[in-house]
Design a protein around this motif. Structure first.
Motif, PDB file in Angstrom:
ATOM      1  N   LEU A 226       0.566  -1.055  -0.027  1.00  0.00           N
ATOM      2  CA  LEU A 226      -0.017   0.068   0.190  1.00  0.00           C
ATOM      3  C   LEU A 226       0.677   1.043   0.138  1.00  0.00           C
ATOM      4  O   LEU A 226       2.063   1.197   0.458  1.00  0.00           O
ATOM      5  CB  LEU A 226      -0.688  -0.094   1.233  1.00  0.00           C
ATOM      6  CG  LEU A 226      -2.039  -1.140   1.366  1.00  0.00           C
ATOM      7  CD1 LEU A 226      -2.741  -1.063   2.773  1.00  0.00           C
ATOM      8  CD2 LEU A 226      -2.984  -1.247   0.168  1.00  0.00           C
ATOM      9  N   ARG A 227       0.205   2.402  -0.419  1.00  0.00           N
ATOM     10  CA  ARG A 227       1.070   3.682  -0.410  1.00  0.00           C
ATOM     11  C   ARG A 227      -0.146   4.602   0.214  1.00  0.00           C
ATOM     12  O   ARG A 227      -1.311   4.417   0.075  1.00  0.00           O
ATOM     13  CB  ARG A 227       1.213   4.085  -1.796  1.00  0.00           C
ATOM     14  CG  ARG A 227       2.042   3.263  -2.778  1.00  0.00           C
ATOM     15  CD  ARG A 227       3.571   3.828  -1.951  1.00  0.00           C
ATOM     16  NE  ARG A 227       4.831   3.264  -2.708  1.00  0.00           N
ATOM     17  CZ  ARG A 227       5.219   1.850  -2.293  1.00  0.00           C
ATOM     18  NH1 ARG A 227       4.706   1.397  -1.345  1.00  0.00           N
ATOM     19  NH2 ARG A 227       6.323   1.349  -3.049  1.00  0.00           N
ATOM     20  N   PRO A 228       0.515   5.746   0.783  1.00  0.00           N
ATOM     21  CA  PRO A 228      -0.177   6.697   1.409  1.00  0.00           C
ATOM     22  C   PRO A 228      -1.338   7.286   0.626  1.00  0.00           C
ATOM     23  O   PRO A 228      -0.711   7.576  -0.646  1.00  0.00           O
ATOM     24  CB  PRO A 228       0.830   7.773   1.792  1.00  0.00           C
ATOM     25  CG  PRO A 228       2.002   6.896   2.181  1.00  0.00           C
ATOM     26  CD  PRO A 228       1.970   5.891   1.011  1.00  0.00           C
ATOM     27  N   GLY A 229      -2.515   7.427   0.925  1.00  0.00           N
ATOM     28  CA  GLY A 229      -3.651   8.129   0.213  1.00  0.00           C
ATOM     29  C   GLY A 229      -4.238   6.917  -0.882  1.00  0.00           C
ATOM     30  O   GLY A 229      -5.245   7.695  -1.539  1.00  0.00           O
ATOM     31  N   ASP A 230      -3.760   5.733  -0.552  1.00  0.00           N
ATOM     32  CA  ASP A 230      -4.758   4.838  -1.432  1.00  0.00           C
ATOM     33  C   ASP A 230      -6.000   4.728  -0.932  1.00  0.00           C
ATOM     34  O   ASP A 230      -6.186   4.743   0.314  1.00  0.00           O
ATOM     35  CB  ASP A 230      -4.094   3.225  -1.205  1.00  0.00           C
ATOM     36  CG  ASP A 230      -2.861   3.069  -2.194  1.00  0.00           C
ATOM     37  OD1 ASP A 230      -2.585   3.973  -2.850  1.00  0.00           O
ATOM     38  OD2 ASP A 230      -2.153   2.191  -1.935  1.00  0.00           O
ATOM     39  N   VAL A 231      -6.944   4.614  -1.875  1.00  0.00           N
ATOM     40  CA  VAL A 231      -8.320   4.239  -1.619  1.00  0.00           C
ATOM     41  C   VAL A 231      -8.981   2.644  -2.056  1.00  0.00           C
ATOM     42  O   VAL A 231      -8.599   2.382  -3.185  1.00  0.00           O
ATOM     43  CB  VAL A 231      -9.455   5.135  -2.289  1.00  0.00           C
ATOM     44  CG1 VAL A 231     -10.953   4.907  -2.014  1.00  0.00           C
ATOM     45  CG2 VAL A 231      -8.978   6.791  -2.036  1.00  0.00           C
ATOM     46  N   ILE A 232      -9.162   1.879  -0.768  1.00  0.00           N
ATOM     47  CA  ILE A 232      -9.630   0.575  -1.036  1.00  0.00           C
ATOM     48  C   ILE A 232     -11.150   0.532  -1.094  1.00  0.00           C
ATOM     49  O   ILE A 232     -11.619   0.801  -0.117  1.00  0.00           O
ATOM     50  CB  ILE A 232      -8.938  -0.322  -0.001  1.00  0.00           C
ATOM     51  CG1 ILE A 232      -7.625  -0.089   0.257  1.00  0.00           C
ATOM     52  CG2 ILE A 232      -9.263  -1.791   0.179  1.00  0.00           C
ATOM     53  CD1 ILE A 232      -6.687  -0.607   1.238  1.00  0.00           C
ATOM     54  N   LEU A 233     -11.721   0.054  -1.841  1.00  0.00           N
ATOM     55  CA  LEU A 233     -13.477  -0.196  -1.974  1.00  0.00           C
ATOM     56  C   LEU A 233     -13.605  -1.769  -2.193  1.00  0.00           C
ATOM     57  O   LEU A 233     -13.017  -2.382  -3.144  1.00  0.00           O
ATOM     58  CB  LEU A 233     -13.524   0.437  -3.281  1.00  0.00           C
ATOM     59  CG  LEU A 233     -15.377   0.287  -3.690  1.00  0.00           C
ATOM     60  CD1 LEU A 233     -16.230   0.795  -2.580  1.00  0.00           C
ATOM     61  CD2 LEU A 233     -15.492   0.902  -4.863  1.00  0.00           C
ATOM     62  N   VAL A 234     -14.208  -2.227  -1.173  1.00  0.00           N
ATOM     63  CA  VAL A 234     -14.681  -3.630  -1.323  1.00  0.00           C
ATOM     64  C   VAL A 234     -16.291  -3.525  -1.724  1.00  0.00           C
ATOM     65  O   VAL A 234     -16.777  -2.872  -1.180  1.00  0.00           O
ATOM     66  CB  VAL A 234     -14.704  -3.942   0.076  1.00  0.00           C
ATOM     67  CG1 VAL A 234     -15.208  -5.559  -0.074  1.00  0.00           C
ATOM     68  CG2 VAL A 234     -13.180  -4.254   0.680  1.00  0.00           C
ATOM     69  N   GLU A 235     -16.533  -4.315  -2.867  1.00  0.00           N
ATOM     70  CA  GLU A 235     -17.900  -4.164  -3.300  1.00  0.00           C
ATOM     71  C   GLU A 235     -18.202  -5.619  -4.022  1.00  0.00           C
ATOM     72  O   GLU A 235     -17.470  -6.563  -4.389  1.00  0.00           O
ATOM     73  CB  GLU A 235     -18.119  -3.336  -4.235  1.00  0.00           C
ATOM     74  CG  GLU A 235     -17.278  -3.497  -5.644  1.00  0.00           C
ATOM     75  CD  GLU A 235     -17.425  -2.456  -6.575  1.00  0.00           C
ATOM     76  OE1 GLU A 235     -18.325  -1.922  -6.574  1.00  0.00           O
ATOM     77  OE2 GLU A 235     -16.397  -2.174  -7.368  1.00  0.00           O
ATOM     78  N   LYS A 236     -19.568  -5.882  -3.905  1.00  0.00           N
ATOM     79  CA  LYS A 236     -20.094  -7.241  -4.298  1.00  0.00           C
ATOM     80  C   LYS A 236     -20.227  -7.203  -5.789  1.00  0.00           C
ATOM     81  O   LYS A 236     -20.248  -6.321  -6.463  1.00  0.00           O
ATOM     82  CB  LYS A 236     -21.518  -7.243  -3.915  1.00  0.00           C
ATOM     83  CG  LYS A 236     -22.302  -8.757  -4.243  1.00  0.00           C
ATOM     84  CD  LYS A 236     -23.476  -9.048  -3.498  1.00  0.00           C
ATOM     85  CE  LYS A 236     -24.131 -10.230  -3.885  1.00  0.00           C
ATOM     86  NZ  LYS A 236     -25.554 -10.285  -3.537  1.00  0.00           N
ATOM     87  N   ASP A 237     -19.770  -8.353  -6.363  1.00  0.00           N
ATOM     88  CA  ASP A 237     -19.828  -8.621  -7.818  1.00  0.00           C
ATOM     89  C   ASP A 237     -21.320  -8.230  -8.336  1.00  0.00           C
ATOM     90  O   ASP A 237     -22.315  -8.495  -7.912  1.00  0.00           O
ATOM     91  CB  ASP A 237     -19.489  -9.885  -8.221  1.00  0.00           C
ATOM     92  CG  ASP A 237     -19.590 -10.229  -9.885  1.00  0.00           C
ATOM     93  OD1 ASP A 237     -19.359  -9.364 -10.458  1.00  0.00           O
ATOM     94  OD2 ASP A 237     -19.559 -11.490 -10.090  1.00  0.00           O
TER      95      ASP A 237
END
Length: 368
Positions: A226-237
């Motif tokens: 990871l890098r500072p400022g990353d945005v991680i989105l978890v979503e359903k198919d």
């Protein structure tokens, strides 16, 4: 003449009877019209293989090639504590033995800090030890043999945002245990949806990449740093297909796995209705890609997407195996036709119904 009249009546009656959709013969016949833009293709092993395209997810080299952020690397936004001891009775900042404590020194957006008598210094990208040496060199011109200590509040500036179908959405610091994607997801409590249909998207600046959750754990290369400022989105198919005709139930059906065969898709909607379904007439309607259409149709002149109706025949010796190999894709429509005898039974029922009703009325009128 009576037979001809009855046949004509049956045919005309059949045309107006209610039904779930076109028959197998009508679909085949429609594809032969000059103005038709739909191709009907019988599915065999070769066709099943040619159409087997699964969604390609994964992170590119820009993500997989990035090394892990050092656990002691200073970043913009971090908070530092700088302690300075001077080896003289009256120093520029303090007297002998009494340290100067610069609390909560904020690293600004440019990655710099300001230290009295040392000036503006670049802090981001350095370790606390490296920054200590830089401050010591700057102060050495003002006071003899200064002693400097630098402490960093880990992760204050190196943070990522985690959102979507996750147990605990929020902003999390990149620390030693959470420097990779899988570790950060675990830190946020894990996903709150079925792992089979969970997709993880990481946005870094103007770039983004998506991976299946299961692939993330199965393939170490996908467990990116990871890098500072990353945005991680978890979503359903969000993929789905539509089931129509003589199936157990007719509806729009979401994918419950990364891949889905025609046989699995039929089983999901309750299979075929045994009393009316035609196992020779299982159609998959799809807007096919030009590349696949050229292979399937054996034509090099295909330039754009093509409407193709793939047909499965479960009565053939390898019909079940082919249905088990043919992959369903997002937006497909599965349509199961009615068996030919069903149409005739409906016609007979429509013809004999009025006669039966008339006989019943006569019986009631005569008191029988």
């Amino acid at each position: 003449m009576l037979c001809l009249g009855l046949s004509a009546t049956l045919l005309s009656s059949a045309c107006g009877l209610p039904r779930s959709g076109p028959s197998r013969g009508e679909i085949f016949a429609g594809s032969n019209f000059e103005n038709s833009n739909t191709f009907v293709v019988d599915v065999d092993g070769r066709i099943a293989q040619a159409t087997n395209i699964r969604p390609g997810l994964g992170f590119g080299p820009a993500f997989t090639g990035a090394g892990r952020v050092g656990s002691d690397t200073i970043s913009a936004g971090d908070t530092l504590t700088v302690s300075i001891w001077e080896n003289v009775d009256q120093g520029v900042l303090t007297s002998r033995g009494a340290p100067t404590q610069l609390q909560e020194v904020q690293v600004d957006g440019d990655g710099d800090i300001f230290i009295p008598y040392a000036g503006r210094l670049k802090a981001a990208g350095h370790s606390p030890e490296a920054l200590r040496n830089i401050i010591t060199e700057r102060l050495a011109a003002q006071t003899p043999d200064p002693q400097v200590a630098v402490a960093r509040a880990a992760g204050d500036g190196a943070t990522v945002s985690v959102m979507g179908d996750i147990a605990q959405q929020g902003v999390y610091a990149i620390e030693r245990p959470t420097r990779t994607l899988s570790a950060m997801i675990a830190r946020a409590g894990g996903v709150s949806i079925k792992p089979d249909v969970a997709k993880i998207t990481v946005t870094r600046g103007s770039s983004s990449g998506t991976v299946w959750l299961k692939e993330l754990y199965a393939n170490p290369r996908m467990d990116i740093a990871l890098r500072p400022g990353d945005v991680i989105l978890v979503e359903k198919d969000t993929r789905s297909y539509t089931a129509l005709g003589a199936t157990g139930h007719q509806s729009r059906v979401p994918f419950e796995a990364q891949s889905l065969t025609a046989l699995e898709a039929l089983a999901t909607v309750g299979g075929l209705q045994t009393n009316i379904a035609d196992p020779k007439g299982i159609f998959i309607f799809r807007d096919e890609t030009p590349a696949v259409a050229r292979t399937v149709l054996g034509r090099a002149d295909i330039a754009g997407p093509q409407r193709i109706a793939y047909v499965l025949n479960l009565t053939e010796p390898n019909g079940m195996f082919v249905a088990r190999e043919f992959m369903i894709r997002d937006g497909d429509t599965i349509y199961v036709t009615e068996a030919p005898y069903v149409r005739w039974m409906k016609t007979l029922a429509a013809l004999t119904g009025p006669v039966t009703s008339a006989n019943s009325i006569d019986s009631l009128a005569s008191g029988n």
